[in-house]
Design a protein around this motif. Structure first.
Motif, PDB file in Angstrom:
ATOM      1  N   GLN A  89       0.811  -1.213   0.000  1.00  0.00           N
ATOM      2  CA  GLN A  89       0.000   0.000   0.000  1.00  0.00           C
ATOM      3  C   GLN A  89       0.855   1.278   0.000  1.00  0.00           C
ATOM      4  O   GLN A  89       0.316   2.382   0.059  1.00  0.00           O
ATOM      5  N   SER A  90       2.152   1.123  -0.034  1.00  0.00           N
ATOM      6  CA  SER A  90       3.109   2.247  -0.056  1.00  0.00           C
ATOM      7  C   SER A  90       2.990   3.151   1.161  1.00  0.00           C
ATOM      8  O   SER A  90       3.139   4.371   1.069  1.00  0.00           O
ATOM      9  N   VAL A  91       2.730   2.549   2.308  1.00  0.00           N
ATOM     10  CA  VAL A  91       2.662   3.310   3.553  1.00  0.00           C
ATOM     11  C   VAL A  91       3.594   2.711   4.616  1.00  0.00           C
ATOM     12  O   VAL A  91       3.420   2.933   5.811  1.00  0.00           O
ATOM     13  N   HIS A  92       4.612   1.981   4.167  1.00  0.00           N
ATOM     14  CA  HIS A  92       5.461   1.279   5.123  1.00  0.00           C
ATOM     15  C   HIS A  92       6.238   2.227   6.033  1.00  0.00           C
ATOM     16  O   HIS A  92       6.504   1.892   7.179  1.00  0.00           O
ATOM     17  N   GLY A  93       6.576   3.420   5.578  1.00  0.00           N
ATOM     18  CA  GLY A  93       7.243   4.383   6.446  1.00  0.00           C
ATOM     19  C   GLY A  93       6.345   4.824   7.585  1.00  0.00           C
ATOM     20  O   GLY A  93       6.769   4.910   8.741  1.00  0.00           O
ATOM     21  N   LEU A  94       5.088   5.103   7.264  1.00  0.00           N
ATOM     22  CA  LEU A  94       4.118   5.510   8.286  1.00  0.00           C
ATOM     23  C   LEU A  94       3.876   4.391   9.296  1.00  0.00           C
ATOM     24  O   LEU A  94       3.908   4.603  10.511  1.00  0.00           O
ATOM     25  N   VAL A  95       3.628   3.207   8.783  1.00  0.00           N
ATOM     26  CA  VAL A  95       3.310   2.064   9.642  1.00  0.00           C
ATOM     27  C   VAL A  95       4.524   1.674  10.487  1.00  0.00           C
ATOM     28  O   VAL A  95       4.393   1.382  11.684  1.00  0.00           O
ATOM     29  N   ALA A  96       5.708   1.714   9.900  1.00  0.00           N
ATOM     30  CA  ALA A  96       6.925   1.355  10.637  1.00  0.00           C
ATOM     31  C   ALA A  96       7.122   2.273  11.830  1.00  0.00           C
ATOM     32  O   ALA A  96       7.457   1.815  12.931  1.00  0.00           O
ATOM     33  N   ASP A  97       6.907   3.559  11.633  1.00  0.00           N
ATOM     34  CA  ASP A  97       7.089   4.528  12.711  1.00  0.00           C
ATOM     35  C   ASP A  97       6.140   4.246  13.871  1.00  0.00           C
ATOM     36  O   ASP A  97       6.525   4.326  15.035  1.00  0.00           O
ATOM     37  N   VAL A  98       4.907   3.876  13.571  1.00  0.00           N
ATOM     38  CA  VAL A  98       3.927   3.577  14.626  1.00  0.00           C
ATOM     39  C   VAL A  98       4.269   2.258  15.324  1.00  0.00           C
ATOM     40  O   VAL A  98       4.175   2.167  16.549  1.00  0.00           O
ATOM     41  N   LYS A 132      12.937  -7.841  12.437  1.00  0.00           N
ATOM     42  CA  LYS A 132      11.894  -6.987  11.858  1.00  0.00           C
ATOM     43  C   LYS A 132      12.029  -5.557  12.378  1.00  0.00           C
ATOM     44  O   LYS A 132      11.810  -4.600  11.639  1.00  0.00           O
ATOM     45  N   ARG A 133      12.430  -5.394  13.631  1.00  0.00           N
ATOM     46  CA  ARG A 133      12.646  -4.044  14.180  1.00  0.00           C
ATOM     47  C   ARG A 133      13.774  -3.338  13.450  1.00  0.00           C
ATOM     48  O   ARG A 133      13.676  -2.147  13.148  1.00  0.00           O
ATOM     49  N   VAL A 134      14.832  -4.061  13.164  1.00  0.00           N
ATOM     50  CA  VAL A 134      15.958  -3.473  12.433  1.00  0.00           C
ATOM     51  C   VAL A 134      15.495  -3.020  11.053  1.00  0.00           C
ATOM     52  O   VAL A 134      15.821  -1.908  10.613  1.00  0.00           O
ATOM     53  N   TYR A 135      14.717  -3.857  10.383  1.00  0.00           N
ATOM     54  CA  TYR A 135      14.177  -3.481   9.075  1.00  0.00           C
ATOM     55  C   TYR A 135      13.321  -2.219   9.186  1.00  0.00           C
ATOM     56  O   TYR A 135      13.456  -1.288   8.393  1.00  0.00           O
ATOM     57  N   LEU A 136      12.445  -2.174  10.183  1.00  0.00           N
ATOM     58  CA  LEU A 136      11.559  -1.027  10.359  1.00  0.00           C
ATOM     59  C   LEU A 136      12.347   0.244  10.672  1.00  0.00           C
ATOM     60  O   LEU A 136      12.023   1.318  10.166  1.00  0.00           O
ATOM     61  N   LEU A 137      13.389   0.130  11.467  1.00  0.00           N
ATOM     62  CA  LEU A 137      14.243   1.280  11.750  1.00  0.00           C
ATOM     63  C   LEU A 137      14.901   1.798  10.475  1.00  0.00           C
ATOM     64  O   LEU A 137      15.008   3.009  10.270  1.00  0.00           O
ATOM     65  N   ARG A 138      15.343   0.879   9.626  1.00  0.00           N
ATOM     66  CA  ARG A 138      15.953   1.279   8.347  1.00  0.00           C
ATOM     67  C   ARG A 138      14.928   1.997   7.471  1.00  0.00           C
ATOM     68  O   ARG A 138      15.252   2.997   6.822  1.00  0.00           O
TER      69      ARG A 138
END
Length: 83
Positions: free
Chosen positions: A38-47, A61-67
């Motif tokens: 959905q191209s919102v991975h930056g928004l979702v990762a931050d939350v 998965k946390r490391v991926y989200l931080l990246r």
């Protein structure tokens, strides 16, 4: 769960930790893949990263989200310099 995370990102709310208490690694993977699709991975990762440590996904998965969050921030900085 995905919509809860997205709603929190859009409205700048903190997610309800109890909703994410018992998620499996597969559940987290589905949420992450849907956010990418959905191209919102930056928004979702931050939350996701705003959840209490006991409710966060596995370390990898946390490391991926931080990246992801860091890349989005860097892209925004670069875009701001070009404007």
């Amino acid at each position: 769960m995905f919509f809860e995370l997205l709603q929190c990102a859009i409205w700048a709310k903190k997610p309800e930790p109890a909703l994410f208490n018992q998620l499996s690694s597969q559940d987290w993977e589905k949420i992450i893949q849907l956010s990418i699709k959905q191209s919102v991975h930056g928004l979702v990762a931050d939350v996701i990263l705003a959840l209490p440590e006991t409710h966060l996904p596995a370390f990898e998965k946390r490391v991926y989200l931080l990246r992801v969050v860091d890349q989005v921030k860097q892209l925004n900085i670069n875009l701001g310099k070009q404007i």
